[in-house]
Design an enzyme around this catalytic site. Structure first.
Site, PDB file in Angstrom:
ATOM      1  N   ASN A 144      -1.239  23.382   2.990  1.00 15.36           N
ATOM      2  CA  ASN A 144      -2.545  23.737   3.302  1.00 15.36           C
ATOM      3  C   ASN A 144      -3.470  23.172   4.194  1.00 15.36           C
ATOM      4  O   ASN A 144      -2.639  22.139   4.379  1.00 15.36           O
ATOM      5  CB  ASN A 144      -2.793  23.820   1.873  1.00 15.36           C
ATOM      6  CG  ASN A 144      -4.790  23.250   1.662  1.00 15.36           C
ATOM      7  OD1 ASN A 144      -5.417  23.158   1.070  1.00 15.36           O
ATOM      8  ND2 ASN A 144      -5.441  24.081   2.488  1.00 15.36           N
ATOM      9  N   GLY A 145      -3.543  23.605   4.849  1.00 15.51           N
ATOM     10  CA  GLY A 145      -4.224  23.177   6.260  1.00 15.51           C
ATOM     11  C   GLY A 145      -4.130  23.745   7.278  1.00 15.51           C
ATOM     12  O   GLY A 145      -3.354  24.947   7.879  1.00 15.51           O
ATOM     13  N   CYS A 200      -5.970  27.810   1.655  1.00 17.71           N
ATOM     14  CA  CYS A 200      -4.357  27.942   1.298  1.00 17.71           C
ATOM     15  C   CYS A 200      -4.584  27.256  -0.536  1.00 17.71           C
ATOM     16  O   CYS A 200      -4.879  26.117  -0.731  1.00 17.71           O
ATOM     17  CB  CYS A 200      -3.484  27.585   1.520  1.00 17.71           C
ATOM     18  SG  CYS A 200      -2.989  28.679   3.389  1.00 17.71           S
ATOM     19  N   TYR A 216     -17.987  25.607  -0.836  1.00 21.11           N
ATOM     20  CA  TYR A 216     -17.392  27.217  -0.753  1.00 21.11           C
ATOM     21  C   TYR A 216     -16.278  26.989  -2.070  1.00 21.11           C
ATOM     22  O   TYR A 216     -15.944  27.398  -2.711  1.00 21.11           O
ATOM     23  CB  TYR A 216     -17.669  27.568  -0.208  1.00 21.11           C
ATOM     24  CG  TYR A 216     -17.646  29.121  -0.389  1.00 21.11           C
ATOM     25  CD1 TYR A 216     -17.555  29.658  -0.978  1.00 21.11           C
ATOM     26  CD2 TYR A 216     -15.648  29.496   0.653  1.00 21.11           C
ATOM     27  CE1 TYR A 216     -17.400  31.500  -0.985  1.00 21.11           C
ATOM     28  CE2 TYR A 216     -15.002  30.631   0.432  1.00 21.11           C
ATOM     29  CZ  TYR A 216     -15.839  31.312   0.211  1.00 21.11           C
ATOM     30  OH  TYR A 216     -14.996  33.104  -0.562  1.00 21.11           O
ATOM     31  N   GLY A 226      -6.396  31.522  -1.964  1.00 23.15           N
ATOM     32  CA  GLY A 226      -5.683  32.613  -1.214  1.00 23.15           C
ATOM     33  C   GLY A 226      -5.574  33.818  -1.780  1.00 23.15           C
ATOM     34  O   GLY A 226      -4.336  33.366  -3.132  1.00 23.15           O
TER      35      GLY A 226
HETATM   36  P1  AMP Z   1     -20.554  36.214   5.778  1.00 18.82           P
HETATM   37  O1  AMP Z   1     -22.346  35.261   6.514  1.00 18.82           O
HETATM   38  O2  AMP Z   1     -20.620  37.894   5.736  1.00 18.82           O
HETATM   39  O3  AMP Z   1     -19.900  35.951   6.549  1.00 18.82           O
HETATM   40  O4  AMP Z   1     -19.928  35.501   4.862  1.00 18.82           O
HETATM   41  C1  AMP Z   1     -20.819  34.229   3.973  1.00 18.82           C
HETATM   42  C2  AMP Z   1     -20.079  34.843   2.588  1.00 18.82           C
HETATM   43  O5  AMP Z   1     -18.545  34.694   2.592  1.00 18.82           O
HETATM   44  C3  AMP Z   1     -20.765  33.161   2.026  1.00 18.82           C
HETATM   45  O6  AMP Z   1     -21.985  33.545   0.933  1.00 18.82           O
HETATM   46  C4  AMP Z   1     -19.956  32.285   1.112  1.00 18.82           C
HETATM   47  O7  AMP Z   1     -19.686  32.822   0.071  1.00 18.82           O
HETATM   48  C5  AMP Z   1     -18.129  32.904   1.630  1.00 18.82           C
HETATM   49  N1  AMP Z   1     -17.435  32.097   2.627  1.00 18.82           N
HETATM   50  C6  AMP Z   1     -17.849  31.174   3.386  1.00 18.82           C
HETATM   51  N2  AMP Z   1     -17.375  30.484   4.127  1.00 18.82           N
HETATM   52  C7  AMP Z   1     -16.096  31.671   4.236  1.00 18.82           C
HETATM   53  C8  AMP Z   1     -14.950  31.198   4.380  1.00 18.82           C
HETATM   54  N3  AMP Z   1     -14.793  30.392   5.142  1.00 18.82           N
HETATM   55  N4  AMP Z   1     -13.950  31.751   3.608  1.00 18.82           N
HETATM   56  C9  AMP Z   1     -14.017  32.921   3.243  1.00 18.82           C
HETATM   57  N5  AMP Z   1     -15.613  32.978   2.565  1.00 18.82           N
HETATM   58  C10 AMP Z   1     -16.536  32.301   3.058  1.00 18.82           C
END
Ligand code: AMP
Length: 459
Positions: free
Chosen positions: A102-103, A2, A242, A28
């Site tokens: 956010n949280g 968020c 990330y 988000g």
């Molecule tokens: P997956 O392993 O298929 O679930 O996707 C991992 C990829 O999603 C990673 O390479 C990150 O770039 C991205 N990612 C990591 N953590 C998150 C998250 N909590 N929410 C959205 N995308 C994420």
């Protein structure tokens, strides 16, 4: 996740919040809302989708007044429906109030049951709504006292913006899990989840809101309060890995530089004989540059990302997520053909994306594919605002690195160690929450919460 953004006393308040939210879109993409005030009333506009899809010329003019707050939603709690889009707006004994959060609150269900037993009627299924109910039922005489009483009942992560007819309030929980920064434009204060959004509107970064700090901004200027008992900080390391934009400064440090350093550390720990280093764009790019620098292997763009689809993971349905990977990335055959390729990504969560990427790179003619991950294996769910809801969905909670490598069909797979990750940041290691990697949650859970959150539910 968020994103939250607010401005106090500026003639173009709603437009600047709109731009700020645009600059926080990566935090988000499910829905957004802006609430403004002209000093006597609150005006609200919310919708599902991207900021640019929701706010149009014809609905913008109704966001009157010189102060406004906004929110980009990414669901960690509650369904993806319009009722759950923030800011939450309520009318109560002391006037109107809007809140953007956010949280993630760990004790939201418990508080909600208590409030419902007391007679509160909830309009949404989000955890954030409990905060406004706690403020509304408080017997304290000022908004500030009511807010502090409410905040002391919360357990979890929260960076908050609150708007009343007369003031804007910013809050960061005592652990400081999520970021919140203070800026200034044309003499008006701005609060934002990330500093990159300040640059977008031409605001100057002043400082971070401190963990446990409450700032009240009104016609008398800015007043800072520290109402909580002092506790150790728990900055979310995943913001650096990330979530945040590389052009932001989070917890006092450049996200881009930290990501690069994580790549350098990864190269030190797990180098491999190879011809090229490629990133999984965009989130893996700084780390891949660091890996190339640290290993001396040339960097190239072996995957091209379409920027016209959202972050795949953000879509909350598994079916859509699978489709999203194919929509998003395409290999550059000329770069990959016949090459021993190191592919660097920021993290593996479920493992769905990485497997498709390895297959894609091989099909494009790579002779070897070595996967390098610039963070440790994500083994534990986050309860502080990251969308990793159950342990069973996390590939590293079910398998060891060797088996994950087999599942991904990569020639080799290596993750950054927790120690290596913490070498990349400048704050002392104990200031970070690394619970998603080691299961050491900074806030102790009660037995009820353990059952309710499915904390150790792996199978
Ligand atoms: P997956 O392993 O298929 O679930 O996707 C991992 C990829 O999603 C990673 O390479 C990150 O770039 C991205 N990612 C990591 N953590 C998150 C998250 N909590 N929410 C959205 N995308 C994420």
């Amino acid at each position: 996740m968020c994103g939250i953004f607010g401005i106090y006393n500026h003639p173009e308040a709603a437009s600047l919040v709109y731009l700020g939210l645009h600059g926080l879109q990566h935090r988000g993409q499910e829905g957004s809302g802006i609430v403004s005030t002209d000093g006597s009333k609150l005006y609200s506009k919310k919708g599902m989708g991207l900021v640019s899809e929701i706010f149009k010329d014809d609905n913008f003019s109704r966001l009157k007044g010189n102060s406004a707050i906004g929110h980009n939603r990414y669901s960690t709690y509650g369904e993806s429906i319009i009722e759950n889009v923030q800011p939450v707006v309520v009318n109560f004994a002391m006037g109107s109030l809007a809140l953007a959060h956010n949280g993630n609150l760990v004790n939201a269900s418990f508080l909600r049951s208590e409030l419902e037993a007391y007679g509160s009627i909830f309009q949404s299924t989000i955890d954030s709504e409990v905060i406004v109910h706690l403020i509304a039922i408080s017997k304290e005489r000022t908004i500030m006292d009511r807010l502090i009483e409410a905040l002391k009942k919360l357990k979890g992560a929260y960076s908050l913006l609150i708007l009343t007819e007369k003031e804007m309030i910013g809050v960061r929980d005592a652990y400081g899990f999520r970021p919140l920064s203070l800026g200034e434009i044309d003499g008006s204060y701005v609060l934002s989840s990330e500093t990159s959004a300040f640059e977008l509107i031409g605001a100057r970064f002043i400082r971070d809101i401190a963990p446990g700090e409450v700032v009240v901004i009104n016609e008398n200027g800015l007043t800072s309060y520290m109402p909580f008992d002092k506790t150790s900080e728990a900055f979310c390391i995943f913001e650096h890995i990330y979530f945040a934009r590389p052009d932001s400064y989070i917890f006092g440090e450049s996200v881009n530089i930290i990501r690069k350093k994580m790549g350098v550390e990864l190269a030190k720990e797990s180098s491999v004989d190879a011809d090229i280093v490629i990133p999984v764009p965009d989130s893996g790019t700084p780390a891949a540059m660091g890996f190339a620098e640290g290993s001396g292997i040339p960097f190239d763009n072996g995957l091209i990302r379409s920027h016209y689809v959202g972050r795949t993971f953000i879509v909350p349905k598994q079916s859509t997520r699978n489709f999203g990977v194919r929509l998003k990335l395409n290999p550059v055959k000329e770069v990959l053909k016949g090459k021993r390729v190191v592919v660097v990504d920021d993290s593996i969560v479920r493992g769905t994306t990485s497997k498709k990427i390895v297959t894609m790179i091989r099909e494009a003619g790579a002779s070897e594919v070595h996967m390098r991950i610039a963070s440790p294996p994500v083994k534990y769910s986050c309860f502080y605002g990251i969308d990793t809801p159950t342990r069973r969905e996390l590939i590293a909670s079910r398998m060891n690195v060797e088996d994950i490598g087999k599942q991904l069909t990569s020639d080799t797979l290596a993750y950054l160690s927790i120690e290596g990750m913490l070498k990349a940041v400048s704050n002392p290691p104990e200031k970070y929450c690394v619970a998603c990697f080691n299961g050491e949650y900074p806030i102790p859970f009660s037995d009820d919460e353990i059952n309710q959150l499915g904390l150790f539910d792996v199978k």
